[in-house]
Scaffold this motif. Sequence first.
Motif, short mmCIF file in Angstrom:
data_model
loop_
_atom_site.label_atom_id
_atom_site.label_comp_id
_atom_site.label_asym_id
_atom_site.label_seq_id
_atom_site.Cartn_x
_atom_site.Cartn_y
_atom_site.Cartn_z
N GLY A 128 0.99 -1.26 -0.16
CA GLY A 128 0.14 -0.14 -0.02
C GLY A 128 0.89 1.35 0.06
O GLY A 128 1.77 1.56 0.82
N SER A 168 10.73 1.51 11.65
CA SER A 168 10.54 0.03 11.97
C SER A 168 9.19 -0.18 11.22
O SER A 168 8.24 0.80 11.58
CB SER A 168 10.70 -0.44 13.22
OG SER A 168 10.32 -1.66 13.13
N GLY A 169 8.67 -1.35 10.54
CA GLY A 169 7.69 -1.79 10.14
C GLY A 169 7.02 -0.73 8.90
O GLY A 169 5.66 -0.90 8.90
N LYS A 172 10.35 -1.70 4.53
CA LYS A 172 11.41 -1.82 3.85
C LYS A 172 11.82 -3.41 3.18
O LYS A 172 12.15 -3.55 1.94
CB LYS A 172 12.36 -1.48 4.61
CG LYS A 172 12.26 -0.11 5.14
CD LYS A 172 13.55 0.57 6.04
CE LYS A 172 13.50 -0.05 7.51
NZ LYS A 172 12.44 0.17 8.15
N THR A 173 11.41 -4.31 4.09
CA THR A 173 11.77 -5.61 3.64
C THR A 173 10.61 -6.14 2.60
O THR A 173 11.15 -6.98 1.66
CB THR A 173 11.50 -6.50 4.92
OG1 THR A 173 12.33 -6.10 5.97
CG2 THR A 173 12.06 -8.03 4.57
N LEU A 174 9.56 -5.61 2.89
CA LEU A 174 8.52 -6.12 1.64
C LEU A 174 8.70 -5.50 0.60
O LEU A 174 8.72 -6.10 -0.60
CB LEU A 174 7.17 -4.89 2.25
CG LEU A 174 5.73 -5.54 1.68
CD1 LEU A 174 5.61 -6.83 2.14
CD2 LEU A 174 4.74 -4.65 2.42
N HIS A 308 -4.52 -5.25 3.19
CA HIS A 308 -4.68 -6.38 4.30
C HIS A 308 -6.12 -6.85 4.23
O HIS A 308 -6.30 -7.74 5.32
CB HIS A 308 -4.04 -5.73 5.52
CG HIS A 308 -2.63 -5.95 5.28
ND1 HIS A 308 -1.94 -7.01 5.25
CD2 HIS A 308 -1.78 -4.68 5.37
CE1 HIS A 308 -0.48 -6.60 5.06
NE2 HIS A 308 -0.52 -5.21 5.10
N HIS A 335 -1.34 -3.73 9.66
CA HIS A 335 -1.57 -5.26 9.45
C HIS A 335 -2.23 -5.99 10.62
O HIS A 335 -3.00 -6.83 10.67
CB HIS A 335 -0.21 -6.03 9.14
CG HIS A 335 -0.54 -7.32 8.56
ND1 HIS A 335 0.75 -8.10 8.18
CD2 HIS A 335 -1.39 -8.08 8.20
CE1 HIS A 335 0.26 -9.30 7.90
NE2 HIS A 335 -0.97 -9.54 7.93
P1 ATP Z 1 12.01 -3.30 10.22
O1 ATP Z 1 12.86 -2.05 10.02
O2 ATP Z 1 11.48 -3.48 11.42
O3 ATP Z 1 12.78 -4.59 9.71
P2 ATP Z 1 10.52 -2.96 7.87
O4 ATP Z 1 10.38 -1.65 7.45
O5 ATP Z 1 11.36 -4.02 7.08
O6 ATP Z 1 10.54 -3.26 9.28
P3 ATP Z 1 8.31 -4.78 7.03
O7 ATP Z 1 9.13 -5.99 7.29
O8 ATP Z 1 8.67 -4.83 5.42
O9 ATP Z 1 8.98 -3.55 7.56
O10 ATP Z 1 6.94 -4.76 7.07
C1 ATP Z 1 6.25 -5.70 7.95
C2 ATP Z 1 4.87 -6.18 7.68
O11 ATP Z 1 4.11 -4.91 7.66
C3 ATP Z 1 4.76 -6.45 6.29
O12 ATP Z 1 5.17 -7.77 6.20
C4 ATP Z 1 3.47 -6.10 6.03
O13 ATP Z 1 2.58 -7.06 6.61
C5 ATP Z 1 3.21 -4.95 6.83
N1 ATP Z 1 3.25 -3.68 5.91
C6 ATP Z 1 4.36 -2.62 6.31
N2 ATP Z 1 4.29 -1.65 5.37
C7 ATP Z 1 3.27 -2.02 4.41
C8 ATP Z 1 3.02 -1.47 3.25
N3 ATP Z 1 2.98 -0.27 2.64
N4 ATP Z 1 1.87 -2.13 2.51
C9 ATP Z 1 1.13 -3.49 3.08
N5 ATP Z 1 1.86 -3.67 4.20
C10 ATP Z 1 2.95 -3.15 4.98
#
Ligand code: ATP
Length: 377
Positions: A128, A168-169, A172-174, A308, A335
Amino acid sequence: MKSASKDEDKLGELNLGEGFDTESENRVLRATVSYLREEVNKFKRRPLVVCDIKKMIDDKAIIRLPNGNFFLVDVIGTLKGKLSSGDSVVVEQRSLTVIDKLNEKDKNFGVEDFVIIEKPKIKWDEIGGLKDQIRDLHEVIELPLKNPELFREVGIIPPKGVLLYGPSGTGKTLLAKAIAASTNATFIEFVASELNQKFIGDGAKLVKEIFQLAREKAPSIIFIDELDAIAAQRIDIGTSGEREVQRTFMQLLAEIDGFNNLENVKILGATNRVDILDEAVLRPGRFDRLIEVDMPNLEERREIFKVHTKNMNKEKIDFDLLAEKAGELSGAEIHAICTEAGYFAIRDNRKKVSQADFILAIEKIRNFEEEDLKMFG
Ligand code: ATP
């Protein structure tokens, strides 16, 4: 040492049958206490150090620790005569007495055990918002991987490494997984902080092996999460632990420098702490494209809710209202809200999730947030 599952089996064997009486109850309780005591003891024990035997001298051994130091140490009686140079052994932390020998299978923990290798299936429509970040990734990762010729013809050099930074969250990983999926690249992921914690003495070697693996599996994307754990500026590198992190960091820089911009391996880093990164890692030819992934705005929160809830059986939902009420929450928290709303419906014996379930879930996640803040400041 007994495994927890064996102990649990033992408890299972003692399961009370028909003729349940105080004596059997006592027996079960005693067994439970002894099982729990053993579990608590596990937390108190110090970990053992894995190292190599360099030479046996009578009943003593010269061992080499992961930090490179050599020691002449004792060997427990049961292993006498069973060790030779080259064996991998475990030693007790304080006295360094050799207490067990590792077999071939156990000692070969290598790069493939450490990294996660996958072919992710995340699609762009599962994300999203983050439109600008997606466009950037298309340009700097996808295009050069799919069409390196174009870059040669135009005469521009695409970046080797991209750094995703933000709280965080936020996805980025996504994003990293989605770009690997859309380029059909092998995704090789590791968490930099684990490199320091789990592989003391071997961090630099492992980094080398990860890049080697990425070349073998090309086209591939190396995703380094928590990059700051090895790439933070260090004012002091006095202790051996700090020197070790520094060595790992140097190896990372050498590996990045060692390959070509148009090779079909790309490096993505992620961090919540871009402010503490060592400048060396951001220099041209390294992580020279920075992409900020910030907390979602109102419109983005609405889209994340839609992503979601796409497969949820739900009543008519006012997404604008949800996005507004979920102000300042991350994608990961949105989520969690959607999952929680589903639980509210299940607990209420309903098959359809209602608007009220989402509102309750938002409140619940917000309360969690506040509790966390109180606890950890
Ligand atoms: P961290 O820095 O803690 O590793 P991150 O930025 O890598 O966090 P993600 O692991 O990519 O965060 O996101 C965690 C979960 O949050 C994803 O698996 C997804 O379910 C949800 N999420 C986060 N951002 C989005 C988005 N923009 N659209 C849809 N889902 C999202």
